[in-house]
Design a protein around this motif. Structure first.
Motif, PDB file in Angstrom:
ATOM      1  N   GLU A 145     -74.958  69.309  42.681  1.00 54.65           N
ATOM      2  CA  GLU A 145     -73.964  68.226  42.823  1.00 54.65           C
ATOM      3  C   GLU A 145     -72.710  68.763  43.527  1.00 54.65           C
ATOM      4  O   GLU A 145     -72.181  68.136  44.443  1.00 54.65           O
ATOM      5  CB  GLU A 145     -73.640  67.684  41.425  1.00 54.65           C
ATOM      6  N   ILE A 146     -72.239  69.921  43.099  1.00 47.81           N
ATOM      7  CA  ILE A 146     -71.031  70.514  43.694  1.00 47.81           C
ATOM      8  C   ILE A 146     -71.277  70.861  45.151  1.00 47.81           C
ATOM      9  O   ILE A 146     -70.440  70.606  46.026  1.00 47.81           O
ATOM     10  CB  ILE A 146     -70.566  71.737  42.862  1.00 47.81           C
ATOM     11  N   LEU A 147     -72.451  71.403  45.442  1.00 44.49           N
ATOM     12  CA  LEU A 147     -72.787  71.778  46.823  1.00 44.49           C
ATOM     13  C   LEU A 147     -72.891  70.542  47.715  1.00 44.49           C
ATOM     14  O   LEU A 147     -72.450  70.556  48.868  1.00 44.49           O
ATOM     15  CB  LEU A 147     -74.110  72.558  46.818  1.00 44.49           C
ATOM     16  N   ALA A 151     -70.643  69.762  50.960  1.00 40.61           N
ATOM     17  CA  ALA A 151     -71.262  69.387  52.238  1.00 40.61           C
ATOM     18  C   ALA A 151     -70.570  68.156  52.836  1.00 40.61           C
ATOM     19  O   ALA A 151     -70.496  68.002  54.050  1.00 40.61           O
ATOM     20  CB  ALA A 151     -72.754  69.109  52.046  1.00 40.61           C
ATOM     21  N   LYS A 152     -70.052  67.265  51.957  1.00 39.29           N
ATOM     22  CA  LYS A 152     -69.352  66.053  52.432  1.00 39.29           C
ATOM     23  C   LYS A 152     -67.919  66.364  52.853  1.00 39.29           C
ATOM     24  O   LYS A 152     -67.193  65.492  53.301  1.00 39.29           O
ATOM     25  CB  LYS A 152     -69.306  65.008  51.310  1.00 39.29           C
ATOM     26  N   GLU A 158     -60.560  67.827  44.757  1.00 35.68           N
ATOM     27  CA  GLU A 158     -61.236  66.516  44.709  1.00 35.68           C
ATOM     28  C   GLU A 158     -62.482  66.580  43.822  1.00 35.68           C
ATOM     29  O   GLU A 158     -62.723  65.685  43.013  1.00 35.68           O
ATOM     30  CB  GLU A 158     -61.648  66.091  46.130  1.00 35.68           C
ATOM     31  N   ILE A 159     -63.259  67.651  43.981  1.00 39.73           N
ATOM     32  CA  ILE A 159     -64.485  67.811  43.185  1.00 39.73           C
ATOM     33  C   ILE A 159     -64.127  67.898  41.702  1.00 39.73           C
ATOM     34  O   ILE A 159     -64.758  67.265  40.852  1.00 39.73           O
ATOM     35  CB  ILE A 159     -65.282  69.051  43.641  1.00 39.73           C
ATOM     36  N   LEU A 163     -65.475  65.174  38.991  1.00 37.24           N
ATOM     37  CA  LEU A 163     -66.457  65.621  37.990  1.00 37.24           C
ATOM     38  C   LEU A 163     -65.815  65.963  36.640  1.00 37.24           C
ATOM     39  O   LEU A 163     -66.474  66.503  35.759  1.00 37.24           O
ATOM     40  CB  LEU A 163     -67.250  66.833  38.519  1.00 37.24           C
ATOM     41  N   PHE A 164     -64.507  65.663  36.516  1.00 39.00           N
ATOM     42  CA  PHE A 164     -63.771  65.921  35.263  1.00 39.00           C
ATOM     43  C   PHE A 164     -63.867  67.393  34.840  1.00 39.00           C
ATOM     44  O   PHE A 164     -64.134  67.721  33.683  1.00 39.00           O
ATOM     45  CB  PHE A 164     -64.270  65.001  34.122  1.00 39.00           C
ATOM     46  N   LEU A 165     -63.666  68.273  35.812  1.00 30.44           N
ATOM     47  CA  LEU A 165     -63.684  69.721  35.545  1.00 30.44           C
ATOM     48  C   LEU A 165     -62.352  70.301  35.985  1.00 30.44           C
ATOM     49  O   LEU A 165     -61.622  69.697  36.758  1.00 30.44           O
ATOM     50  CB  LEU A 165     -64.812  70.404  36.349  1.00 30.44           C
TER      51      LEU A 165
END
Length: 200
Positions: A145-147, A151-152, A158-159, A163-165
């Motif tokens: 998911e992170i990768l 890629a986007k 932002e990630i 993803l609430f991390l």
């Protein structure tokens, strides 16, 4: 047997449909140019078989195969692709795909494969059988998911928000990904994972 063809290239889809229609025991009951359309046709027409291209808009052939399995639709699935990638092949097997063929196979071979699959068999192109021996995807769902987000072009911040991390946790994931893939940097990690079909 009733067949639905899902292929985003109109010319190839038309040619396949015309050639398969020449077979006495095969009836093409629907054609789709994307995965969403394929799912609608499968629900409406209730075909015996669905021939799916992997790379299609809206839903990939693998997404459709997974949806068919999840909804317990009694339709056998055949992937026809130009990609002999281990990640794609392994995902297809998990989705319960009964056939995995390369696009450069002659139509007579496809028709024969459809007959075998219709009568309960499974057909895998010999070239693709070698991908079984390739390494399996070392990335966890979260790492994939992170990768995909990298890629986007999404940033660590932002990630982390999406993803609430924490940003530190995202950086740890990225460092773990790079180690697993022996990548020089993030761009390299994305390129390696994409080339093996581990993210899409």
């Amino acid at each position: 047997m009733k067949v639905i063809l899902a292929e985003d290239q109109g010319m190839l889809r038309g040619a396949l449909s015309t050639l398969l229609a020449l077979e006495d025991d095969i009836e093409v009951v629907g054609e789709a140019e994307n995965g969403e359309q394929a799912m609608q046709l499968i629900r409406q027409k209730q075909p015996d078989l669905c021939v799916l291209d992997i790379e299609m808009p809206l839903k990939s052939g693998l997404d459709v195969a997974e949806a068919i399995k999840a909804e317990s639709i009694p339709c056998r699935t055949v992937i026809v692709t130009t990609f002999a990638r281990a990640g794609y092949f392994q995902r297809a097997m998990k989705a319960g795909v009964q056939g995995y063929l390369l696009k450069d196979s002659p139509v007579s071979e496809l028709a024969e494969a459809l007959r075998k699959i219709f009568s309960g068999g499974r057909v895998i192109h010999p070239e693709l059988a070698f991908t079984l021996w390739e390494e399996s995807n070392p990335l966890t769902e979260r790492e994939q998911e992170i990768l995909r987000r990298l890629a986007k072009g999404e940033s660590v911040a932002e990630i982390a928000t999406l993803l609430f991390l924490s940003q530190g946790t995202v950086r740890n994931y990225i460092s773990e990904i790079m180690q697993k893939l022996e990548a020089k940097n993030r761009i390299d990690a994305v390129a390696i994972a994409e080339s093996k079909g581990w993210i899409k």
